[in-house]
Design a protein around this motif. Structure first.
Motif, PDB file in Angstrom:
ATOM      1  N   GLY A 132      45.468  45.450  50.230  1.00 18.06           N
ATOM      2  CA  GLY A 132      45.250  45.176  48.815  1.00 18.06           C
ATOM      3  C   GLY A 132      46.447  44.503  48.177  1.00 18.06           C
TER       4      GLY A 132
ATOM      5  N   ALA B  82      45.702  46.264  38.524  1.00 18.82           N
ATOM      6  CA  ALA B  82      45.928  47.302  37.515  1.00 18.82           C
ATOM      7  C   ALA B  82      46.473  48.594  38.123  1.00 18.82           C
ATOM      8  CB  ALA B  82      44.616  47.591  36.776  1.00 18.82           C
ATOM      9  N   ARG B  83      46.443  48.710  39.443  1.00 21.04           N
ATOM     10  CA  ARG B  83      46.930  49.936  40.095  1.00 21.04           C
ATOM     11  C   ARG B  83      48.455  49.935  40.158  1.00 21.04           C
ATOM     12  NH1 ARG B  83      43.047  50.706  45.406  1.00 21.04           N
ATOM     13  NH2 ARG B  83      41.028  50.678  44.324  1.00 21.04           N
TER      14      ARG B  83
ATOM     15  N   ASN C 289      37.854  37.457  41.539  1.00 22.32           N
ATOM     16  CA  ASN C 289      38.614  37.645  40.296  1.00 22.32           C
ATOM     17  C   ASN C 289      38.518  39.082  39.807  1.00 22.32           C
ATOM     18  OD1 ASN C 289      39.673  34.884  39.244  1.00 22.32           O
ATOM     19  ND2 ASN C 289      37.590  34.449  39.938  1.00 22.32           N
ATOM     20  N   ARG C 290      37.338  39.619  39.909  1.00 20.04           N
ATOM     21  CA  ARG C 290      37.146  41.002  39.468  1.00 20.04           C
ATOM     22  C   ARG C 290      37.908  41.974  40.379  1.00 20.04           C
ATOM     23  NH1 ARG C 290      31.185  43.747  38.415  1.00 20.04           N
ATOM     24  NH2 ARG C 290      31.956  45.767  37.672  1.00 20.04           N
ATOM     25  N   LEU C 291      37.859  41.724  41.674  1.00 15.59           N
ATOM     26  CA  LEU C 291      38.585  42.566  42.619  1.00 15.59           C
ATOM     27  C   LEU C 291      40.085  42.472  42.374  1.00 15.59           C
ATOM     28  CD1 LEU C 291      38.613  44.391  45.126  1.00 15.59           C
ATOM     29  CD2 LEU C 291      38.601  42.321  46.535  1.00 15.59           C
ATOM     30  N   TYR C 292      40.570  41.270  42.084  1.00 15.44           N
ATOM     31  CA  TYR C 292      41.991  41.091  41.806  1.00 15.44           C
ATOM     32  C   TYR C 292      42.409  41.875  40.566  1.00 15.44           C
ATOM     33  CZ  TYR C 292      46.151  38.892  39.870  1.00 15.44           C
ATOM     34  OH  TYR C 292      47.381  38.678  39.323  1.00 15.44           O
ATOM     35  N   GLN C 293      41.649  41.787  39.509  1.00 12.85           N
ATOM     36  CA  GLN C 293      41.987  42.501  38.275  1.00 12.85           C
ATOM     37  C   GLN C 293      41.970  44.013  38.491  1.00 12.85           C
ATOM     38  OE1 GLN C 293      39.193  41.056  35.387  1.00 12.85           O
ATOM     39  NE2 GLN C 293      40.096  39.002  35.299  1.00 12.85           N
ATOM     40  N   GLU C 294      41.022  44.470  39.295  1.00 11.38           N
ATOM     41  CA  GLU C 294      40.931  45.905  39.571  1.00 11.38           C
ATOM     42  C   GLU C 294      42.151  46.398  40.359  1.00 11.38           C
ATOM     43  OE1 GLU C 294      38.261  48.874  42.394  1.00 11.38           O
ATOM     44  OE2 GLU C 294      37.389  46.982  41.684  1.00 11.38           O
ATOM     45  N   LEU C 295      42.550  45.632  41.378  1.00 11.65           N
ATOM     46  CA  LEU C 295      43.670  46.057  42.206  1.00 11.65           C
ATOM     47  C   LEU C 295      45.010  45.867  41.510  1.00 11.65           C
ATOM     48  CD1 LEU C 295      42.543  44.653  45.690  1.00 11.65           C
ATOM     49  CD2 LEU C 295      42.455  47.015  44.885  1.00 11.65           C
TER      50      LEU C 295
ATOM     51  N   LYS D  29      35.303  46.741  50.725  1.00 10.32           N
ATOM     52  CA  LYS D  29      35.132  46.244  49.362  1.00 10.32           C
ATOM     53  C   LYS D  29      35.255  44.721  49.308  1.00 10.32           C
ATOM     54  CE  LYS D  29      36.738  48.762  46.115  1.00 10.32           C
ATOM     55  NZ  LYS D  29      37.615  49.489  45.150  1.00 10.32           N
TER      56      LYS D  29
END
Length: 217
Positions: free
Chosen positions: A69, A61-62, A53-59, A45
């Motif tokens: 990650g 939130a977990r 930035n998008r990857l950071y926000q997605e991870l 990924k």
């Protein structure tokens, strides 16, 4: 079941060590397998060319984030926080992000190495515990010999038998623990090297972003 009380205690102790060791072996095998799969999925990924930035926000939130990650989130979060500070130089930003990743890396490696010390200890001491039972059983056999004028096999057989069983149980508890410890230690080392390689590559990316934004400013 007819062994002396002390040898029975030795056997029970070795049986308990063996049960705990096998439980930890299955548990660690599952944890390390999940860590390898997580690292492959995250790297696929990360290197797919998507927005960081998008990857950071997605991870971020977990709730159960772990592995590479978690290292990425820790480094990127600190990088963004320091870059927003007007007094932070590009080098200070990089140093802060790298320190945050190192802390996260240590936490992840500690989690991977959990229970490995027990396997190492079990593999080291189980043969000696079994040897103690062996010595005690042989001692009982010689005591039985000394109490009679004419020795028979029936008199020494119980002591010899419990001595051999104690030895066998010590080896049965030790051998799987040693094999598992060596195997898991090698796997943890490989996973840790993967994390370190990712940290260096990610640091290079952050370094370019830091200096490009500094030059643009």
């Amino acid at each position: 079941m007819q062994a002396s009380f002390l040898v029975q205690l030795v056997m029970l102790l070795l049986l308990g060590i063996s049960v705990v060791s096998w439980t930890l072996i299955f548990q660690r095998s599952k944890v390390l397998g999940s860590a390898r799969n997580e690292m492959r999925k995250f790297e696929d990924k990360f290197w797919s060319g998507g927005d960081l930035n998008r990857l950071y926000q997605e991870l971020a939130a977990r709730n159960n984030l772990a592995g590479a990650g978690s290292i990425f989130v820790a480094g990127f979060k600190e990088f963004m926080r320091l870059r927003q500070s007007a007094s932070a130089s590009p080098q200070a930003v990089m140093d802060g992000a790298y320190r945050a990743m190192r802390v996260s890396l240590s936490r992840e490696v500690d989690n991977l190495e959990k229970s490995l010390p027990f396997l190492a200890t079990a593999g080291s001491i189980s043969p000696y515990i079994g040897l103690f039972g062996t010595v005690w059983g042989i001692m009982n056999a010689f005591i039985a010999l000394g109490e009679v004028k004419q020795a028979t096999l029936a008199m020494v057989a119980p002591g010899i038998a419990e001595a051999l069983i104690a030895t066998a149980m010590g080896l049965f508890a030790a051998i799987p623990s040693v094999i598992a410890y060596n195997r898991f230690s090698h796997q943890v080392e490989k996973i840790e090297n993967g994390y370190l390689n990712f940290m260096e590559e990610f640091s290079a990316i952050l370094h370019r972003q830091s200096h490009s934004s500094s030059n643009a400013g």
